[in-house]
Design an enzyme around this catalytic site. Sequence first.
Site, PDB file in Angstrom:
ATOM      1  N   GLN A  61      25.409  41.210  49.043  1.00 52.56           N
ATOM      2  CA  GLN A  61      25.461  41.929  50.383  1.00 52.56           C
ATOM      3  C   GLN A  61      24.033  42.518  51.159  1.00 52.56           C
ATOM      4  O   GLN A  61      24.599  43.448  52.004  1.00 52.56           O
ATOM      5  CB  GLN A  61      25.574  43.571  49.578  1.00 52.56           C
ATOM      6  CG  GLN A  61      27.067  43.775  49.132  1.00 52.56           C
ATOM      7  CD  GLN A  61      27.889  44.508  48.002  1.00 52.56           C
ATOM      8  OE1 GLN A  61      27.351  44.971  47.369  1.00 52.56           O
ATOM      9  NE2 GLN A  61      28.067  45.465  49.341  1.00 52.56           N
ATOM     10  N   HIS A 113      31.323  41.478  43.466  1.00 53.46           N
ATOM     11  CA  HIS A 113      30.560  40.724  44.790  1.00 53.46           C
ATOM     12  C   HIS A 113      29.800  38.687  43.310  1.00 53.46           C
ATOM     13  O   HIS A 113      29.577  38.392  45.124  1.00 53.46           O
ATOM     14  CB  HIS A 113      29.475  41.354  45.038  1.00 53.46           C
ATOM     15  CG  HIS A 113      29.881  42.469  45.702  1.00 53.46           C
ATOM     16  ND1 HIS A 113      30.371  42.268  46.793  1.00 53.46           N
ATOM     17  CD2 HIS A 113      30.094  44.028  45.949  1.00 53.46           C
ATOM     18  CE1 HIS A 113      30.833  43.534  47.678  1.00 53.46           C
ATOM     19  NE2 HIS A 113      31.178  44.402  46.932  1.00 53.46           N
ATOM     20  N   GLY A 130      26.375  51.632  43.802  1.00 56.10           N
ATOM     21  CA  GLY A 130      26.194  49.997  43.456  1.00 56.10           C
ATOM     22  C   GLY A 130      25.803  48.640  44.776  1.00 56.10           C
ATOM     23  O   GLY A 130      25.870  49.770  45.883  1.00 56.10           O
ATOM     24  N   HIS A 156      33.379  45.806  40.271  1.00 59.54           N
ATOM     25  CA  HIS A 156      33.088  45.256  41.424  1.00 59.54           C
ATOM     26  C   HIS A 156      32.049  44.870  41.656  1.00 59.54           C
ATOM     27  O   HIS A 156      32.282  43.917  42.661  1.00 59.54           O
ATOM     28  CB  HIS A 156      33.173  46.886  42.215  1.00 59.54           C
ATOM     29  CG  HIS A 156      33.303  46.969  43.550  1.00 59.54           C
ATOM     30  ND1 HIS A 156      34.197  47.258  44.341  1.00 59.54           N
ATOM     31  CD2 HIS A 156      32.354  46.632  44.717  1.00 59.54           C
ATOM     32  CE1 HIS A 156      33.742  47.917  45.807  1.00 59.54           C
ATOM     33  NE2 HIS A 156      32.445  46.927  45.952  1.00 59.54           N
ATOM     34  N   GLU A 157      31.408  45.331  41.002  1.00 62.98           N
ATOM     35  CA  GLU A 157      29.535  44.443  41.484  1.00 62.98           C
ATOM     36  C   GLU A 157      29.356  42.739  41.259  1.00 62.98           C
ATOM     37  O   GLU A 157      29.555  42.029  41.596  1.00 62.98           O
ATOM     38  CB  GLU A 157      28.413  45.282  40.988  1.00 62.98           C
ATOM     39  CG  GLU A 157      27.829  46.639  41.067  1.00 62.98           C
ATOM     40  CD  GLU A 157      28.573  46.517  42.979  1.00 62.98           C
ATOM     41  OE1 GLU A 157      27.741  45.665  43.674  1.00 62.98           O
ATOM     42  OE2 GLU A 157      28.579  47.742  43.787  1.00 62.98           O
ATOM     43  N   CYS A 171      33.298  49.681  49.994  1.00 62.63           N
ATOM     44  CA  CYS A 171      32.052  49.043  49.922  1.00 62.63           C
ATOM     45  C   CYS A 171      31.045  49.646  50.940  1.00 62.63           C
ATOM     46  O   CYS A 171      32.002  49.050  52.030  1.00 62.63           O
ATOM     47  CB  CYS A 171      32.748  48.095  49.953  1.00 62.63           C
ATOM     48  SG  CYS A 171      31.655  46.090  49.467  1.00 62.63           S
ATOM     49  N   LEU A 172      30.013  49.342  50.656  1.00 60.57           N
ATOM     50  CA  LEU A 172      29.308  49.065  51.779  1.00 60.57           C
ATOM     51  C   LEU A 172      28.986  47.923  52.311  1.00 60.57           C
ATOM     52  O   LEU A 172      28.862  47.543  54.156  1.00 60.57           O
ATOM     53  CB  LEU A 172      27.579  48.857  51.687  1.00 60.57           C
ATOM     54  CG  LEU A 172      27.086  50.421  50.063  1.00 60.57           C
ATOM     55  CD1 LEU A 172      25.465  50.311  49.658  1.00 60.57           C
ATOM     56  CD2 LEU A 172      26.916  51.372  51.357  1.00 60.57           C
TER      57      LEU A 172
HETATM   58 ZN    ZN Z   1      31.107  45.908  46.654  1.00 59.97          ZN
END
Ligand code: ZN
Length: 181
Positions: A54, A148, A49, A144-145, A102-103
């Site tokens: 991000q 963000h 995702g 999670h997304e 997480c990226l």
């Molecule tokens: Zn993340």
Amino acid sequence: MALLKVARLGHPVLRQIAAPVPPGEIKSETVQKLIDDMIDTMREYEGVGLAAPQVHESRQIAVIEVTNNKRYPAAPPIPLMVIINPIVTFHSPDLIKEWEGCLSIPELRGRVPRSEKVVVRALDRSGRETTIDTGGFLAIVLQHEIDHLNGRVFLDRMTDLSTLTHLKEFERYWQREEREE
Ligand code: ZN
């Protein structure tokens, strides 16, 4: 195809509350290109995702997809999904604790408690309203997304930091233990 630069933990954009996309702008070239670039970026870096903050865009857009992901080999496949201005309308009181990465927080994993089921209302990339009523891995990715989009990262949700683990150590000590369970 354009790859976008991924903001890492410490960049203030990750802590801002992202602005909703006016529904009339969803079909604009700018928003459609951002969505396409986010999809390319998620695939390139093997995320399951990616949220717009991000990639330094403080807007309420996230993309989700799982296909044979090397970073999450145990994850079930999830078809490509684009969510805009999402709202979680239901969080189950039952929690599950799964490993997340997480990226924007590279090379770390930690176990995060999340609602096992959620209902999310959002717009899709054509501006249509959609309701996602789901559980398990997709429910975790959605939470999670959407976090963000509200300036939160998975570390904020951890109740026990003792599981915070570098990826190499995760593979060496924790992933193996999971397989043996
Ligand atoms: Zn993340």
